[in-house]
Design a protein around this motif. Structure first.
Motif, PDB file in Angstrom:
ATOM      1  N   HIS A 174      49.283   7.878   8.582  1.00 39.30           N
ATOM      2  CA  HIS A 174      49.256   6.421   8.546  1.00 39.30           C
ATOM      3  C   HIS A 174      49.942   5.942   7.278  1.00 39.30           C
ATOM      4  N   VAL A 175      50.098   4.631   7.171  1.00 32.95           N
ATOM      5  CA  VAL A 175      50.562   4.005   5.935  1.00 32.95           C
ATOM      6  C   VAL A 175      49.349   3.356   5.285  1.00 32.95           C
ATOM      7  N   ALA A 176      49.091   3.694   4.041  1.00 27.84           N
ATOM      8  CA  ALA A 176      47.930   3.160   3.334  1.00 27.84           C
ATOM      9  C   ALA A 176      48.275   1.816   2.706  1.00 27.84           C
ATOM     10  N   ARG A 177      47.387   0.847   2.900  1.00 31.95           N
ATOM     11  CA  ARG A 177      47.538  -0.458   2.252  1.00 31.95           C
ATOM     12  C   ARG A 177      46.439  -0.591   1.196  1.00 31.95           C
ATOM     13  N   VAL A 178      46.849  -0.935  -0.017  1.00 32.45           N
ATOM     14  CA  VAL A 178      45.904  -1.123  -1.115  1.00 32.45           C
ATOM     15  C   VAL A 178      46.043  -2.548  -1.625  1.00 32.45           C
ATOM     16  N   MET A 179      44.914  -3.267  -1.673  1.00 27.89           N
ATOM     17  CA  MET A 179      44.919  -4.660  -2.116  1.00 27.89           C
ATOM     18  C   MET A 179      44.658  -4.728  -3.622  1.00 27.89           C
ATOM     19  N   ILE A 180      45.549  -5.393  -4.356  1.00 29.26           N
ATOM     20  CA  ILE A 180      45.370  -5.625  -5.786  1.00 29.26           C
ATOM     21  C   ILE A 180      45.200  -7.132  -5.971  1.00 29.26           C
ATOM     22  N   GLY A 181      43.954  -7.572  -6.127  1.00 28.86           N
ATOM     23  CA  GLY A 181      43.694  -9.003  -6.234  1.00 28.86           C
ATOM     24  C   GLY A 181      42.671  -9.298  -7.306  1.00 28.86           C
ATOM     25  N   GLY A 182      42.558 -10.570  -7.667  1.00 25.91           N
ATOM     26  CA  GLY A 182      41.590 -10.963  -8.683  1.00 25.91           C
ATOM     27  C   GLY A 182      41.977 -10.475 -10.065  1.00 25.91           C
ATOM     28  N   LEU A 183      40.999 -10.388 -10.954  1.00 23.42           N
ATOM     29  CA  LEU A 183      41.246  -9.959 -12.321  1.00 23.42           C
ATOM     30  C   LEU A 183      41.187  -8.443 -12.427  1.00 23.42           C
ATOM     31  N   ILE A 184      42.180  -7.874 -13.049  1.00 27.24           N
ATOM     32  CA  ILE A 184      42.272  -6.420 -13.186  1.00 27.24           C
ATOM     33  C   ILE A 184      41.538  -5.972 -14.441  1.00 27.24           C
ATOM     34  N   ARG A 185      40.652  -5.020 -14.277  1.00 23.37           N
ATOM     35  CA  ARG A 185      39.972  -4.426 -15.418  1.00 23.37           C
ATOM     36  C   ARG A 185      39.750  -2.951 -15.120  1.00 23.37           C
ATOM     37  N   ASN A 186      39.192  -2.197 -16.049  1.00 22.28           N
ATOM     38  CA  ASN A 186      38.941  -0.776 -15.797  1.00 22.28           C
ATOM     39  C   ASN A 186      38.101  -0.611 -14.541  1.00 22.28           C
ATOM     40  N   ASP A 187      38.560   0.229 -13.643  1.00 26.67           N
ATOM     41  CA  ASP A 187      37.892   0.388 -12.354  1.00 26.67           C
ATOM     42  C   ASP A 187      38.024   1.847 -11.928  1.00 26.67           C
ATOM     43  N   ARG A 188      37.027   2.640 -12.268  1.00 26.83           N
ATOM     44  CA  ARG A 188      37.073   4.067 -11.971  1.00 26.83           C
ATOM     45  C   ARG A 188      37.061   4.315 -10.463  1.00 26.83           C
ATOM     46  N   GLU A 189      36.340   3.489  -9.733  1.00 19.56           N
ATOM     47  CA  GLU A 189      36.268   3.680  -8.284  1.00 19.56           C
ATOM     48  C   GLU A 189      37.621   3.475  -7.629  1.00 19.56           C
ATOM     49  N   ARG A 190      38.403   2.521  -8.132  1.00 17.81           N
ATOM     50  CA  ARG A 190      39.738   2.311  -7.574  1.00 17.81           C
ATOM     51  C   ARG A 190      40.643   3.492  -7.893  1.00 17.81           C
ATOM     52  N   VAL A 191      40.526   4.034  -9.092  1.00 18.63           N
ATOM     53  CA  VAL A 191      41.328   5.214  -9.449  1.00 18.63           C
ATOM     54  C   VAL A 191      40.984   6.379  -8.527  1.00 18.63           C
ATOM     55  N   GLU A 192      39.682   6.579  -8.277  1.00 15.70           N
ATOM     56  CA  GLU A 192      39.266   7.661  -7.378  1.00 15.70           C
ATOM     57  C   GLU A 192      39.777   7.435  -5.957  1.00 15.70           C
ATOM     58  N   MET A 193      39.820   6.169  -5.537  1.00 14.85           N
ATOM     59  CA  MET A 193      40.347   5.864  -4.210  1.00 14.85           C
ATOM     60  C   MET A 193      41.834   6.206  -4.131  1.00 14.85           C
ATOM     61  N   LEU A 194      42.599   5.875  -5.172  1.00  9.44           N
ATOM     62  CA  LEU A 194      44.023   6.201  -5.186  1.00  9.44           C
ATOM     63  C   LEU A 194      44.236   7.717  -5.171  1.00  9.44           C
ATOM     64  N   GLU A 195      43.358   8.427  -5.864  1.00 10.26           N
ATOM     65  CA  GLU A 195      43.454   9.890  -5.843  1.00 10.26           C
ATOM     66  C   GLU A 195      43.140  10.434  -4.455  1.00 10.26           C
ATOM     67  N   GLU A 196      42.191   9.797  -3.768  1.00 11.98           N
ATOM     68  CA  GLU A 196      41.862  10.208  -2.404  1.00 11.98           C
ATOM     69  C   GLU A 196      43.030   9.938  -1.457  1.00 11.98           C
ATOM     70  N   ILE A 197      43.714   8.819  -1.655  1.00  8.42           N
ATOM     71  CA  ILE A 197      44.897   8.526  -0.837  1.00  8.42           C
ATOM     72  C   ILE A 197      45.948   9.603  -1.055  1.00  8.42           C
ATOM     73  N   GLY A 198      46.078  10.040  -2.295  1.00  9.62           N
ATOM     74  CA  GLY A 198      47.047  11.093  -2.590  1.00  9.62           C
ATOM     75  C   GLY A 198      46.752  12.385  -1.857  1.00  9.62           C
ATOM     76  N   ARG A 199      45.471  12.653  -1.578  1.00  8.85           N
ATOM     77  CA  ARG A 199      45.091  13.873  -0.864  1.00  8.85           C
ATOM     78  C   ARG A 199      45.062  13.673   0.651  1.00  8.85           C
ATOM     79  N   SER A 200      45.162  12.420   1.094  1.00 12.48           N
ATOM     80  CA  SER A 200      45.050  12.123   2.523  1.00 12.48           C
ATOM     81  C   SER A 200      46.384  12.369   3.235  1.00 12.48           C
ATOM     82  N   ARG A 201      46.397  12.071   4.532  1.00 11.54           N
ATOM     83  CA  ARG A 201      47.625  12.237   5.321  1.00 11.54           C
ATOM     84  C   ARG A 201      48.427  10.947   5.387  1.00 11.54           C
ATOM     85  N   ALA A 202      48.175  10.046   4.449  1.00  6.41           N
ATOM     86  CA  ALA A 202      48.995   8.837   4.368  1.00  6.41           C
ATOM     87  C   ALA A 202      50.432   9.228   4.060  1.00  6.41           C
ATOM     88  N   ARG A 203      51.365   8.652   4.814  1.00  7.50           N
ATOM     89  CA  ARG A 203      52.773   8.969   4.602  1.00  7.50           C
ATOM     90  C   ARG A 203      53.381   8.119   3.489  1.00  7.50           C
TER      91      ARG A 203
END
Length: 323
Positions: free
Chosen positions: A51-80
């Motif tokens: 699939h193609v992964a869509r990631v929403m970047i909205g609101g105020l950006i601050r340190n977000d460990r959960e978002r970093v972990e999600m991006l790492e999970e996308i890297g391990r997934s079958r997203a093209r």
């Protein structure tokens, strides 16, 4: 035969209680349906499917460990590939740096394209720099390359009420600037050095990622925002368009089929997508005559706002309002 006044009051009280619980039940169902719809929309495609992964970047950006972990999970997934859908005025410098670094690690594994839907200013533009290709709508806003440090100073206010703040410090610049005393030239110079250091990093990142000449870099890094159309001419963006433009670029440059399904990935944190629901629930509960329950909902909303408070160096765009 007349009805006793106490019975009338009791019946009214009972009706209010029944109405309250019915309304609360309806709101709970609405919330469940809304969250369920979002879940189905974002998770209907199995994680193990291409699939193609869509990631929403909205609101105020601050340190977000959960978002970093999600991006790492996308890297391990079958997203093209990954599409960043950006609509944010920025946030803290460290939070934007964290997001940029995570996106660059992801881009080493999969093609990443950014789509500026509304605003990608300051820290949000730093996030866009983490993509391989930047697309913006014609009238979206991009840029605001700069850093700001803001702090209140209550010195004059304290004078009017006859209050003086005193402190004993180990060194002159400890806990400076201090909002309760005039800012010394030394303290201002120390903060200025912080701002300039972070700005130099931001400016250098723009020059490096966008491959800008010195004159062009000087033009785009004076703190202004630009429309997507202006940004294209200034090389801040690569194309004008939307997500369809991103899909076409991925197909053309990276061989990602345009008919591949898109899956929206979300981190575990609850965002403000359903803030309207909280407001509606608070209004209904208060109107029904249950101020304590309404106060509880207000407190919950206040807690959510506190989590979005920012401090420290900011890469944040906010239009100035004079008057």
């Amino acid at each position: 035969m007349s009805i006793d006044a106490d019975q009338i009051v009791e019946r009214r009280r009972l009706r209010r209680k029944v109405t309250f619980w019915r309304t609360l039940g309806i709101l709970a169902v609405v919330a469940a349906v809304a969250v369920g719809a979002a879940t189905v929309a974002g998770r209907s495609i199995p994680v193990g499917s291409p699939h193609v992964a869509r990631v929403m970047i909205g609101g105020l950006i601050r340190n977000d460990r959960e978002r970093v972990e999600m991006l790492e999970e996308i890297g391990r997934s079958r997203a093209r590939a990954v599409i960043l859908s950006i609509d944010s005025p920025g946030g803290t410098v460290t939070g934007s740096e964290q997001l940029y670094d995570a996106l660059r690690r992801l881009a080493a594994k999969k093609p990443v394209v950014a789509v500026v839907e509304g605003v990608a200013a300051s820290g949000a533009y730093i996030a866009a720099l983490g993509a391989d290709h930047v697309i913006a709508r014609r009238n979206a806003l991009v840029g605001s390359v700069g850093v700001i440090y803001q702090f209140p100073n209550f010195t004059e206010l304290l004078k009017t009420v006859g209050v003086t703040m005193e402190d004993i410090k180990s060194s002159p610049l400890k806990a400076s600037p201090n909002p309760y005393t005039p800012t010394t030239p030394e303290a201002r110079a120390a903060v200025d050095s912080l701002v300039k250091d972070s700005y130099a990093w931001f400016r250098g990142l723009v020059g490096e990622r966008r491959k800008l000449s010195d004159p062009l870099l000087a033009t785009v890094s004076d703190g202004r925002v630009f429309t997507g159309h202006q940004g294209l001419e200034l090389q801040l963006v690569d194309e004008l368009g939307d997500e369809r433009t991103a899909r076409a670029w991925l197909a053309r440059e990276k061989g990602v089929p345009e008919d591949l399904k898109v899956r929206t990935w979300r981190s575990g944190q609850v965002g403000d997508e359903f803030g309207w629901l909280l407001g509606a629930a608070r209004g209904v509960v208060s109107a029904l005559g249950f101020p304590q329950a309404a106060a509880f909902l207000t407190q919950a909303a206040h807690g959510a706002l506190e989590r979005t408070q920012l401090d420290g160096l900011l890469a944040l765009w906010h239009p100035r309002v004079d008057g």
